[in-house]
Design a protein around this motif. Sequence first.
Motif, PDB file in Angstrom:
ATOM      1  N   ALA A 167      49.503  -4.931  38.726  1.00 50.38           N
ATOM      2  CA  ALA A 167      48.763  -5.699  37.726  1.00 50.38           C
ATOM      3  C   ALA A 167      47.404  -5.079  37.396  1.00 50.38           C
ATOM      4  O   ALA A 167      46.689  -5.591  36.530  1.00 50.38           O
ATOM      5  N   GLY A 168      47.031  -4.008  38.103  1.00 53.07           N
ATOM      6  CA  GLY A 168      45.739  -3.373  37.848  1.00 53.07           C
ATOM      7  C   GLY A 168      44.572  -4.266  38.220  1.00 53.07           C
ATOM      8  O   GLY A 168      43.556  -4.290  37.524  1.00 53.07           O
ATOM      9  N   LEU A 169      44.704  -4.992  39.318  1.00 54.85           N
ATOM     10  CA  LEU A 169      43.664  -5.934  39.740  1.00 54.85           C
ATOM     11  C   LEU A 169      42.614  -5.241  40.599  1.00 54.85           C
ATOM     12  O   LEU A 169      42.918  -4.324  41.359  1.00 54.85           O
ATOM     13  N   THR A 176      47.749 -16.372  42.246  1.00 56.63           N
ATOM     14  CA  THR A 176      48.450 -17.365  41.420  1.00 56.63           C
ATOM     15  C   THR A 176      49.748 -16.786  40.869  1.00 56.63           C
ATOM     16  O   THR A 176      50.740 -17.505  40.740  1.00 56.63           O
ATOM     17  N   GLU A 177      49.751 -15.480  40.582  1.00 55.76           N
ATOM     18  CA  GLU A 177      51.003 -14.845  40.135  1.00 55.76           C
ATOM     19  C   GLU A 177      52.031 -14.867  41.265  1.00 55.76           C
ATOM     20  O   GLU A 177      53.208 -15.142  41.057  1.00 55.76           O
ATOM     21  N   LYS A 178      51.585 -14.575  42.482  1.00 53.25           N
ATOM     22  CA  LYS A 178      52.467 -14.606  43.660  1.00 53.25           C
ATOM     23  C   LYS A 178      53.067 -16.005  43.839  1.00 53.25           C
ATOM     24  O   LYS A 178      54.272 -16.151  44.059  1.00 53.25           O
ATOM     25  N   LEU A 179      52.228 -17.024  43.736  1.00 58.33           N
ATOM     26  CA  LEU A 179      52.721 -18.399  43.882  1.00 58.33           C
ATOM     27  C   LEU A 179      53.762 -18.726  42.816  1.00 58.33           C
ATOM     28  O   LEU A 179      54.778 -19.360  43.108  1.00 58.33           O
ATOM     29  N   SER A 180      53.519 -18.297  41.597  1.00 55.97           N
ATOM     30  CA  SER A 180      54.487 -18.527  40.517  1.00 55.97           C
ATOM     31  C   SER A 180      55.812 -17.843  40.817  1.00 55.97           C
ATOM     32  O   SER A 180      56.885 -18.444  40.679  1.00 55.97           O
ATOM     33  N   ILE A 181      55.744 -16.587  41.244  1.00 58.30           N
ATOM     34  CA  ILE A 181      56.960 -15.831  41.563  1.00 58.30           C
ATOM     35  C   ILE A 181      57.718 -16.514  42.691  1.00 58.30           C
ATOM     36  O   ILE A 181      58.952 -16.592  42.663  1.00 58.30           O
ATOM     37  N   LYS A 219      50.533  -4.333  46.513  1.00 54.60           N
ATOM     38  CA  LYS A 219      51.470  -4.044  45.420  1.00 54.60           C
ATOM     39  C   LYS A 219      51.094  -4.830  44.168  1.00 54.60           C
ATOM     40  O   LYS A 219      51.167  -4.308  43.051  1.00 54.60           O
ATOM     41  N   MET A 220      50.664  -6.081  44.354  1.00 52.20           N
ATOM     42  CA  MET A 220      50.230  -6.884  43.216  1.00 52.20           C
ATOM     43  C   MET A 220      49.027  -6.229  42.541  1.00 52.20           C
ATOM     44  O   MET A 220      48.969  -6.135  41.308  1.00 52.20           O
ATOM     45  N   LEU A 238      53.331  -8.467  55.775  1.00 51.77           N
ATOM     46  CA  LEU A 238      53.947  -8.643  54.460  1.00 51.77           C
ATOM     47  C   LEU A 238      52.901  -9.036  53.415  1.00 51.77           C
ATOM     48  O   LEU A 238      52.939  -8.551  52.282  1.00 51.77           O
ATOM     49  N   ALA A 239      51.952  -9.888  53.795  1.00 50.50           N
ATOM     50  CA  ALA A 239      50.895 -10.291  52.862  1.00 50.50           C
ATOM     51  C   ALA A 239      50.075  -9.085  52.411  1.00 50.50           C
ATOM     52  O   ALA A 239      49.695  -8.982  51.233  1.00 50.50           O
ATOM     53  N   LYS A 240      49.786  -8.157  53.330  1.00 48.12           N
ATOM     54  CA  LYS A 240      49.072  -6.932  52.955  1.00 48.12           C
ATOM     55  C   LYS A 240      49.884  -6.140  51.935  1.00 48.12           C
ATOM     56  O   LYS A 240      49.346  -5.665  50.928  1.00 48.12           O
ATOM     57  N   ILE A 241      51.181  -5.992  52.217  1.00 41.88           N
ATOM     58  CA  ILE A 241      52.057  -5.252  51.309  1.00 41.88           C
ATOM     59  C   ILE A 241      52.100  -5.933  49.947  1.00 41.88           C
ATOM     60  O   ILE A 241      51.967  -5.279  48.900  1.00 41.88           O
ATOM     61  N   GLN A 242      52.279  -7.251  49.942  1.00 37.93           N
ATOM     62  CA  GLN A 242      52.350  -7.996  48.681  1.00 37.93           C
ATOM     63  C   GLN A 242      51.056  -7.874  47.880  1.00 37.93           C
ATOM     64  O   GLN A 242      51.077  -7.618  46.678  1.00 37.93           O
ATOM     65  N   ALA A 243      49.931  -8.106  48.547  1.00 36.98           N
ATOM     66  CA  ALA A 243      48.642  -8.080  47.853  1.00 36.98           C
ATOM     67  C   ALA A 243      48.356  -6.691  47.284  1.00 36.98           C
ATOM     68  O   ALA A 243      47.910  -6.556  46.137  1.00 36.98           O
TER      69      ALA A 243
END
Length: 162
Positions: free
Chosen positions: A59-61, A73-78, A54-55, A47-52
């Motif tokens: 976000a164009g990171l 930090t965006e993930k933590l906020s969400i 997708k983020m 899931l962390a791979k999927i989240q990272a």
Amino acid sequence: MLLDKTQKAEYLHRCYTAVDGLWFVKVQEQFGFDKALEIDAEVWKVLAKIQARKMKELAGLSDGLDGLFDGFTEKLSIDGFIFEAEKDSDGGGFTIKINKCPWFEILRNSGKAELGVTICDKVGVAEYGTWAKEFGDGISFKLKKQQCKKDDICIFVFKCKS
């Protein structure tokens, strides 16, 4: 439309946290706590791979510490964490101080706070280490303090390996 965007996000967030706990309980009932924890850690790595990823996409990171800092930090906020994040003055990493962890709050509210250490040491380390790796093989994650170990805050440290 019955729900506005905020209500939809709240609904999905509640479902996300509920399904995590429910599947864990059901696996634990059939196979025991240790096996459920082992499987949970593997699930959170994926899931962390999927989240990272997708983020990064949304976000164009880019890879590297700056991208990880912004995305994580965006993930933590969400996810509902209350935290402070600070980049190292030398640019070699960053530290996150967690004042409120929603996962620990869920455990505490369900009378299972004592499981926090075991879960965080296995699942949290796997999840956050995977986030680091998704932004660069040379980035490490270390858990320095934990509220579930009776520390006043949690401290996450991300560094570029030298």
